[in-house]
Design an enzyme around this catalytic site. Structure first.
Site, PDB file in Angstrom:
ATOM      1  CD  GLU A  94      51.111  16.133  32.617  1.00 42.60           C
ATOM      2  OE1 GLU A  94      51.773  15.754  33.752  1.00 42.60           O
ATOM      3  OE2 GLU A  94      50.422  15.664  32.097  1.00 42.60           O
ATOM      4  CB  CYS A 107      49.968  15.894  22.188  1.00 48.24           C
ATOM      5  SG  CYS A 107      48.412  15.960  23.156  1.00 48.24           S
ATOM      6  CB  CYS A 114      39.024  20.330  30.653  1.00 48.22           C
ATOM      7  SG  CYS A 114      38.112  20.322  29.300  1.00 48.22           S
ATOM      8  CB  CYS A 118      34.878  14.180  28.944  1.00 47.15           C
ATOM      9  SG  CYS A 118      34.370  15.371  27.574  1.00 47.15           S
ATOM     10  CB  CYS A 121      38.751  13.149  30.393  1.00 44.20           C
ATOM     11  SG  CYS A 121      40.222  14.178  29.946  1.00 44.20           S
ATOM     12  CB  CYS A 336      44.305   9.926  24.672  1.00 46.63           C
ATOM     13  SG  CYS A 336      45.048   9.868  23.242  1.00 46.63           S
TER      14      CYS A 336
END
Ligand code: SAH
Length: 360
Positions: A94, A107, A114, A118, A121, A336
């Site tokens: 995205e 962004c 990933c 974390c 997230c 975010c």
């Protein structure tokens, strides 16, 4: 269709010049092609009218300009928009475009998924699949640029899906193109790489690029940061802050931006604010407080506004520049930490951060 043709979206000016020379042409032909692709948004070599016909035919035989395919675009009520981009092999990432008075920020994602895990997230939940190529990173900018038409793209942030410093080679190539005057021409103050803090890669980034740096700190002590941002177990806070100091050394105009996600009852107390202020006191920096954006199954809630304000006041009172980041595009899951795309989790988390060279 992908075949043996080279995708020119991933070639820097130098690489393009060298490639044109390998075809028996002059370096300036490379510069012309670069401009056609990035400045004029042209993918069809036949339309590159200041090149000789024979060269256009040769380019079409040897190369292609192939951005990711846009599978959908959603628009938030605040004007933020999000593209879902189809990559090869059914994977998706995205890309988010954020208009904000006077600025238009893109962004960009750097990996499919990933590996860093974390806790707060949504991308981490997807696991890691693969790095994006330089062409796929630049392709996101190419699509946004073409969409904007005459309107300027003012900023690019590598804050989408993935950890840019775990895909450093491709990210460096992409940054070179994004900053090139013949392509997107964005200055070092308008391009920001955000990292969870892979220290050796930070030194390498500094060696090869002058972009701005954002660091996802999220906790003022190692015990808590070890939990929230597990890469901290490998590169603890003091090591990370030393790397940040070295990153901006020698340039008085530079600051490091620290991102700090506000998690209710976890990292948002007054004592933690004071501790954060002590950590950053002597480092030219700015703190971005990010209200936590929830996603299904998330183990956290966002800190109430009054406590975010209090946290910010303590930082300001200690002389630390602090702003609360506006949440943008949350109604389309574009905020975010909400980006998910489509990932086939190959569970490479445990071998996260491969092939990084040691710090000098
Ligand atoms: N991997 C890079 C860049 C991607 S994330 C990094 O860690 O910096 C961009 C920012 O959004 C990071 O600061 C990240 O910690 C933050 N973030 C992640 N999940 C979030 C969430 N659910 N709510 C708010 N911010 C989040």
């Amino acid at each position: 269709m992908s075949d043996a043709r080279i995708n020119l979206l991933g070639l820097t000016r130098t690489a393009m010049e060298v490639w044109l020379q390998s075809l028996g042409r002059k370096p300036f032909h490379g510069r012309q092609v670069l401009k056609w692709i990035h400045k004029h948004g042209v993918t069809d070599f036949a339309a590159m009218t200041d090149l000789a016909k024979a060269l256009r035919a040769r380019l079409a035989a040897e190369a292609e300009v192939r951005p990711p395919e846009v599978s959908s675009r959603q628009i938030s009520r605040d004007g933020t928009s999000k593209w879902l981009m189809d990559l090869d092999c059914g994977q998706r990432v995205e890309t988010v475009l954020i208009p904000d008075d006077g600025r238009t920020t893109l962004c960009v994602s750097s990996q499919v998924g990933c590996a860093l895990d974390c806790r707060f997230c949504a991308t981490a939940r997807q696991g890691f699949n693969r790095n994006l190529s330089a062409a796929e990173i630049v392709g996101q900018v190419w699509i946004a640029r073409r969409h904007l038409g005459e309107r300027p793209l003012t900023n690019v942030v590598l804050m989408g899906m993935g950890e840019p410093l775990a895909n450093l080679d491709n990210v460096l190539t992409a940054l070179d193109i994004i900053q090139d005057d013949l392509a997107y021409g964005l200055s070092k103050f308008r391009v920001t790489v955000s990292t969870s803090g892979i220290v050796p890669a930070l030194y390498r980034l500094r060696e090869h690029s002058d972009v701005s740096l954002a660091v996802s700190l999220h906790a003022p002590d190692d015990a808590l940061r070890d939990q929230l941002v597990p890469i901290n177990r490998k590169y603890p806070i003091q090591e990370l802050l030393r790397a940040c100091r070295d990153f901006i050394a020698g340039d008085r105009r530079r600051k490091v931006t620290f991102e700090y996600v506000m998690l209710d009852g976890v990292n948002d107390s007054e004592a933690q604010a004071r501790r954060l202020a002590r950590l950053l006191r002597t480092l030219p920096s700015k703190v971005n407080l990010i209200p936590f954006n929830p996603f299904p199954g998330a183990p956290y809630r966002c800190t109430p506004q009054a406590r975010i304000d209090r946290f910010r006041e303590i930082l300001l009172g200690a002389g630390i520049l602090a702003v609360t980041r506006k949440t943008r595009g949350d109604d389309i899951d574009a905020a975010c930490g909400q980006l998910v795309g489509r990932v086939q989790d190959r569970s490479r988390r445990r071998i996260a951060v491969p092939s990084l060279t040691a710090a000098p």
